[in-house]
Motif scaffolding. Structure first.
Motif, PDB file in Angstrom:
ATOM      1  N   THR A  27     106.218 -63.948  35.647  1.00 37.95           N
ATOM      2  CA  THR A  27     106.206 -63.392  37.004  1.00 37.95           C
ATOM      3  C   THR A  27     106.994 -62.087  37.061  1.00 37.95           C
ATOM      4  O   THR A  27     106.537 -61.102  37.656  1.00 37.95           O
ATOM      5  N   ALA A  30     104.957 -59.366  35.372  1.00 36.01           N
ATOM      6  CA  ALA A  30     103.851 -58.894  36.220  1.00 36.01           C
ATOM      7  C   ALA A  30     104.370 -57.996  37.342  1.00 36.01           C
ATOM      8  O   ALA A  30     103.734 -56.987  37.673  1.00 36.01           O
ATOM      9  N   MET A  31     105.522 -58.350  37.896  1.00 30.91           N
ATOM     10  CA  MET A  31     106.102 -57.508  38.943  1.00 30.91           C
ATOM     11  C   MET A  31     106.537 -56.156  38.388  1.00 30.91           C
ATOM     12  O   MET A  31     106.392 -55.129  39.068  1.00 30.91           O
ATOM     13  N   ASP A  34     103.487 -54.009  38.008  1.00 34.54           N
ATOM     14  CA  ASP A  34     103.068 -53.539  39.326  1.00 34.54           C
ATOM     15  C   ASP A  34     103.988 -52.427  39.828  1.00 34.54           C
ATOM     16  O   ASP A  34     103.520 -51.463  40.432  1.00 34.54           O
ATOM     17  N   THR A  57     109.463 -54.100  46.252  1.00 35.38           N
ATOM     18  CA  THR A  57     109.469 -54.968  45.075  1.00 35.38           C
ATOM     19  C   THR A  57     110.492 -56.082  45.251  1.00 35.38           C
ATOM     20  O   THR A  57     110.230 -57.236  44.907  1.00 35.38           O
ATOM     21  N   LYS A  60     109.091 -58.543  47.661  1.00 38.07           N
ATOM     22  CA  LYS A  60     108.046 -59.319  46.993  1.00 38.07           C
ATOM     23  C   LYS A  60     108.671 -60.389  46.097  1.00 38.07           C
ATOM     24  O   LYS A  60     108.189 -61.521  46.049  1.00 38.07           O
ATOM     25  N   TYR A  64     108.071 -64.389  46.266  1.00 39.93           N
ATOM     26  CA  TYR A  64     107.553 -65.143  45.127  1.00 39.93           C
ATOM     27  C   TYR A  64     108.503 -66.246  44.680  1.00 39.93           C
ATOM     28  O   TYR A  64     108.080 -67.347  44.371  1.00 39.93           O
ATOM     29  N   CYS A  95     100.784 -65.795  41.590  1.00 35.29           N
ATOM     30  CA  CYS A  95     101.577 -64.564  41.677  1.00 35.29           C
ATOM     31  C   CYS A  95     101.054 -63.505  40.705  1.00 35.29           C
ATOM     32  O   CYS A  95     100.939 -62.324  41.062  1.00 35.29           O
ATOM     33  N   GLU A  99      99.466 -59.788  41.554  1.00 38.09           N
ATOM     34  CA  GLU A  99      99.941 -58.553  40.923  1.00 38.09           C
ATOM     35  C   GLU A  99      98.802 -57.840  40.203  1.00 38.09           C
ATOM     36  O   GLU A  99      98.711 -56.614  40.233  1.00 38.09           O
ATOM     37  N   SER A 102      96.782 -56.066  42.731  1.00 39.06           N
ATOM     38  CA  SER A 102      97.532 -54.908  43.219  1.00 39.06           C
ATOM     39  C   SER A 102      97.467 -53.750  42.228  1.00 39.06           C
ATOM     40  O   SER A 102      97.319 -52.596  42.625  1.00 39.06           O
TER      41      SER A 102
END
Length: 114
Positions: A27, A30-31, A34, A57, A60, A64, A95, A99, A102
């Protein structure tokens, strides 16, 4: 009895903890992808990169990881019955999918959404 508890923790619960740690790492990864993608798209559009965009961010991450923590506790409680942390893994998949969508959005689509 003590040996049974130690054996359970070493063999069964450790698998859950390792899989949950991998879910957290996936996760966060992936963030990060993004975030980098968002900064590049802002550069392409000629927008200033301000703290307001970076705070999105952090917001977010809060959205999450709050439900994720709850699902982790449920998975730890259910680790006697369910062999893998299903709830945490499903949430992580959701999640990462969000991402992915996005990142795949074109910058002009984001502009139209605004």
């Amino acid at each position: 009895m003590e040996k049974a508890i130690i054996d359970f923790i070493e063999n069964h619960m450790m698998n859950h903890i390792i899989l949950i740690a991998l879910c957290v790492a996936a996760t966060i990864g992936a963030m990060a992808v993004d975030l980098v993608s968002g900064v590049q798209k802002a550069k392409q559009r000629g927008e200033a990169r301000t703290s307001t965009g970076y705070k999105k961010t952090a917001t977010k991450a809060k959205k999450y990881f709050t439900p994720f923590l709850t699902l982790c506790f449920i998975d730890i409680l259910c680790c006697v019955v369910i062999p893998i942390p299903v709830f945490s893994m499903l949430w992580t998949a959701y999640c990462i999918f969000c991402e992915f969508v996005s990142v795949r959005e074109k910058s002009w689509q984001k502009e139209e959404l605004r």
